[in-house]
Design a protein around this motif. Structure first.
Motif, PDB file in Angstrom:
ATOM      1  N   PHE A 180     -34.195 -43.725 -34.671  1.00  0.00           N
ATOM      2  CA  PHE A 180     -35.525 -43.659 -35.243  1.00  0.00           C
ATOM      3  C   PHE A 180     -36.541 -44.375 -34.363  1.00  0.00           C
ATOM      4  O   PHE A 180     -36.198 -45.309 -33.630  1.00  0.00           O
ATOM      5  CB  PHE A 180     -35.537 -44.294 -36.640  1.00  0.00           C
ATOM      6  N   GLN A 181     -37.775 -43.945 -34.476  1.00  0.00           N
ATOM      7  CA  GLN A 181     -38.864 -44.697 -33.872  1.00  0.00           C
ATOM      8  C   GLN A 181     -38.825 -46.093 -34.512  1.00  0.00           C
ATOM      9  O   GLN A 181     -38.681 -46.210 -35.723  1.00  0.00           O
ATOM     10  CB  GLN A 181     -40.198 -44.022 -34.156  1.00  0.00           C
ATOM     11  N   ALA A 182     -38.911 -47.115 -33.694  1.00  0.00           N
ATOM     12  CA  ALA A 182     -38.750 -48.487 -34.197  1.00  0.00           C
ATOM     13  C   ALA A 182     -39.685 -48.803 -35.355  1.00  0.00           C
ATOM     14  O   ALA A 182     -39.293 -49.484 -36.313  1.00  0.00           O
ATOM     15  CB  ALA A 182     -38.934 -49.483 -33.056  1.00  0.00           C
ATOM     16  N   ASP A 183     -40.886 -48.297 -35.311  1.00  0.00           N
ATOM     17  CA  ASP A 183     -41.851 -48.605 -36.373  1.00  0.00           C
ATOM     18  C   ASP A 183     -41.667 -47.728 -37.616  1.00  0.00           C
ATOM     19  O   ASP A 183     -42.415 -47.867 -38.583  1.00  0.00           O
ATOM     20  CB  ASP A 183     -43.283 -48.506 -35.856  1.00  0.00           C
TER      21      ASP A 183
ATOM     22  N   LEU B 130     -24.294 -45.847 -45.435  1.00  0.00           N
ATOM     23  CA  LEU B 130     -25.294 -45.936 -44.375  1.00  0.00           C
ATOM     24  C   LEU B 130     -24.909 -47.108 -43.487  1.00  0.00           C
ATOM     25  O   LEU B 130     -24.656 -48.211 -43.980  1.00  0.00           O
ATOM     26  CB  LEU B 130     -26.696 -46.162 -44.953  1.00  0.00           C
ATOM     27  N   MET B 131     -24.853 -46.867 -42.188  1.00  0.00           N
ATOM     28  CA  MET B 131     -24.498 -47.907 -41.219  1.00  0.00           C
ATOM     29  C   MET B 131     -25.587 -48.014 -40.169  1.00  0.00           C
ATOM     30  O   MET B 131     -26.299 -47.045 -39.911  1.00  0.00           O
ATOM     31  CB  MET B 131     -23.166 -47.566 -40.564  1.00  0.00           C
ATOM     32  N   ARG B 132     -25.685 -49.205 -39.567  1.00  0.00           N
ATOM     33  CA  ARG B 132     -26.682 -49.440 -38.529  1.00  0.00           C
ATOM     34  C   ARG B 132     -25.999 -50.084 -37.330  1.00  0.00           C
ATOM     35  O   ARG B 132     -25.117 -50.935 -37.475  1.00  0.00           O
ATOM     36  CB  ARG B 132     -27.776 -50.364 -39.062  1.00  0.00           C
ATOM     37  N   ASP B 133     -26.417 -49.694 -36.156  1.00  0.00           N
ATOM     38  CA  ASP B 133     -25.911 -50.269 -34.914  1.00  0.00           C
ATOM     39  C   ASP B 133     -26.265 -51.752 -34.861  1.00  0.00           C
ATOM     40  O   ASP B 133     -27.423 -52.117 -35.115  1.00  0.00           O
ATOM     41  CB  ASP B 133     -26.522 -49.518 -33.726  1.00  0.00           C
ATOM     42  N   ILE B 134     -25.311 -52.603 -34.537  1.00  0.00           N
ATOM     43  CA  ILE B 134     -25.573 -54.050 -34.548  1.00  0.00           C
ATOM     44  C   ILE B 134     -26.425 -54.504 -33.367  1.00  0.00           C
ATOM     45  O   ILE B 134     -27.035 -55.572 -33.422  1.00  0.00           O
ATOM     46  CB  ILE B 134     -24.267 -54.879 -34.608  1.00  0.00           C
ATOM     47  N   ASN B 135     -26.482 -53.715 -32.304  1.00  0.00           N
ATOM     48  CA  ASN B 135     -27.264 -54.088 -31.131  1.00  0.00           C
ATOM     49  C   ASN B 135     -28.581 -53.336 -31.003  1.00  0.00           C
ATOM     50  O   ASN B 135     -29.462 -53.776 -30.269  1.00  0.00           O
ATOM     51  CB  ASN B 135     -26.439 -53.884 -29.858  1.00  0.00           C
ATOM     52  N   GLN B 136     -28.686 -52.200 -31.671  1.00  0.00           N
ATOM     53  CA  GLN B 136     -29.897 -51.391 -31.628  1.00  0.00           C
ATOM     54  C   GLN B 136     -30.285 -51.048 -33.065  1.00  0.00           C
ATOM     55  O   GLN B 136     -29.851 -50.032 -33.603  1.00  0.00           O
ATOM     56  CB  GLN B 136     -29.664 -50.124 -30.808  1.00  0.00           C
ATOM     57  N   PRO B 137     -31.091 -51.894 -33.689  1.00  0.00           N
ATOM     58  CA  PRO B 137     -31.346 -51.760 -35.121  1.00  0.00           C
ATOM     59  C   PRO B 137     -32.160 -50.545 -35.542  1.00  0.00           C
ATOM     60  O   PRO B 137     -32.393 -50.359 -36.736  1.00  0.00           O
ATOM     61  CB  PRO B 137     -32.079 -53.063 -35.470  1.00  0.00           C
TER      62      PRO B 137
END
Length: 90
Positions: free
Chosen positions: A3-6, A33-40
């Motif tokens: 996703f776009q960070a904002d 739902l999971m999120r990358d630990i290094n790239q939020p």
């Protein structure tokens, strides 16, 4: 999904408002739902369906179409999707 960070919080709002409806779909046994630990700003959904037919019925549903329409405009990169089968569980 990258996703776009904002736009991350907007995606989380969309997911949180849809998750119980998705989980209630015929044949949905698990939704995560999971999120990358290094790239939020990188997320992944992981779901289990009783059958491919149930998954395809969800993909053809109005719920998916409206949720996807809101979500896809938030991407920074083209999303990937995979349908897999479990070979080994330990």
């Amino acid at each position: 999904m990258t996703f776009q960070a904002d736009k991350v919080s907007e995606f989380e709002e969309i997911f949180n408002s849809s998750k119980h409806k998705i989980r209630a779909m015929q044949g949905c046994c698990h939704l995560e739902l999971m999120r990358d630990i290094n790239q939020p700003n990188i997320y992944m959904t992981h779901s289990h369906w009783e059958s491919e037919t149930d998954l395809n019925n969800y993909r053809d549903s109005e719920l998916f179409k409206t949720t996807w329409a809101k979500t896809k405009v938030l991407f920074a990169e083209k999303p990937l999707a995979f349908s897999v089968e479990s070979l080994t569980v330990v």
